[in-house]
Design a protein around this motif. Structure first.
Motif, PDB file in Angstrom:
ATOM      1  N   GLY A 144     -75.870 -55.533  47.848  1.00  0.00           N
ATOM      2  CA  GLY A 144     -76.798 -56.003  48.870  1.00  0.00           C
ATOM      3  C   GLY A 144     -76.170 -56.313  50.203  1.00  0.00           C
ATOM      4  N   ARG A 145     -74.876 -56.056  50.351  1.00  0.00           N
ATOM      5  CA  ARG A 145     -74.237 -56.327  51.638  1.00  0.00           C
ATOM      6  C   ARG A 145     -74.708 -55.333  52.694  1.00  0.00           C
TER       7      ARG A 145
ATOM      8  N   PRO B 207     -66.503 -40.313  51.932  1.00  0.00           N
ATOM      9  CA  PRO B 207     -67.379 -41.063  52.835  1.00  0.00           C
ATOM     10  C   PRO B 207     -66.579 -41.652  54.009  1.00  0.00           C
ATOM     11  N   TRP B 208     -67.208 -41.699  55.143  1.00  0.00           N
ATOM     12  CA  TRP B 208     -66.655 -42.339  56.333  1.00  0.00           C
ATOM     13  C   TRP B 208     -67.661 -43.365  56.822  1.00  0.00           C
ATOM     14  N   VAL B 209     -67.171 -44.479  57.309  1.00  0.00           N
ATOM     15  CA  VAL B 209     -68.007 -45.531  57.888  1.00  0.00           C
ATOM     16  C   VAL B 209     -67.887 -45.417  59.400  1.00  0.00           C
TER      17      VAL B 209
ATOM     18  N   VAL C 220     -68.434 -47.948  48.944  1.00  0.00           N
ATOM     19  CA  VAL C 220     -69.802 -47.756  49.429  1.00  0.00           C
ATOM     20  C   VAL C 220     -70.802 -48.198  48.369  1.00  0.00           C
ATOM     21  N   GLN C 221     -70.590 -47.810  47.122  1.00  0.00           N
ATOM     22  CA  GLN C 221     -71.501 -48.208  46.050  1.00  0.00           C
ATOM     23  C   GLN C 221     -71.518 -49.725  45.862  1.00  0.00           C
ATOM     24  N   ASN C 222     -70.360 -50.359  45.931  1.00  0.00           N
ATOM     25  CA  ASN C 222     -70.296 -51.815  45.774  1.00  0.00           C
ATOM     26  C   ASN C 222     -71.031 -52.546  46.888  1.00  0.00           C
TER      27      ASN C 222
END
Length: 86
Positions: free
Chosen positions: A79-80, A49-51, A72-74
């Motif tokens: 809810g962030r 994954p890339w942000v 990403v899952q965290n």
């Protein structure tokens, strides 16, 4: 969409890699970071994954960086990051 080349160059995203990254960007999943207010995309590119953080109006890329599935899952599960498409 405009791109900020300095950050892309930091990760060696030029030439053919840039073409590939741009294609992945089109399929990115939009999100809003509730802590910072940033708008961004999560995309899958080069096996991870890339942000991608966008300007507030979504017209250009401010920065991009690699992430990992756990982060990403965290952020999603905690809810962030809110994903309006869900």
């Amino acid at each position: 969409m405009l791109f900020r080349s300095q950050k892309l160059e930091t990760y060696g995203i030029t030439g053919e890699r840039l073409v590939s990254w741009r294609a992945a960007l089109d399929g990115g999943e939009p999100f809003v970071d509730l802590r910072t207010g940033a708008r961004g995309l999560i995309l899958r590119w080069e096996q991870r994954p890339w942000v991608v953080i966008l300007r507030e109006d979504g017209s250009s890329v401010v920065t991009t960086y690699p992430s990992d599935v756990r982060t990403v899952q965290n952020r999603r599960g905690g809810g962030r990051w809110i994903f309006p498409s869900n």
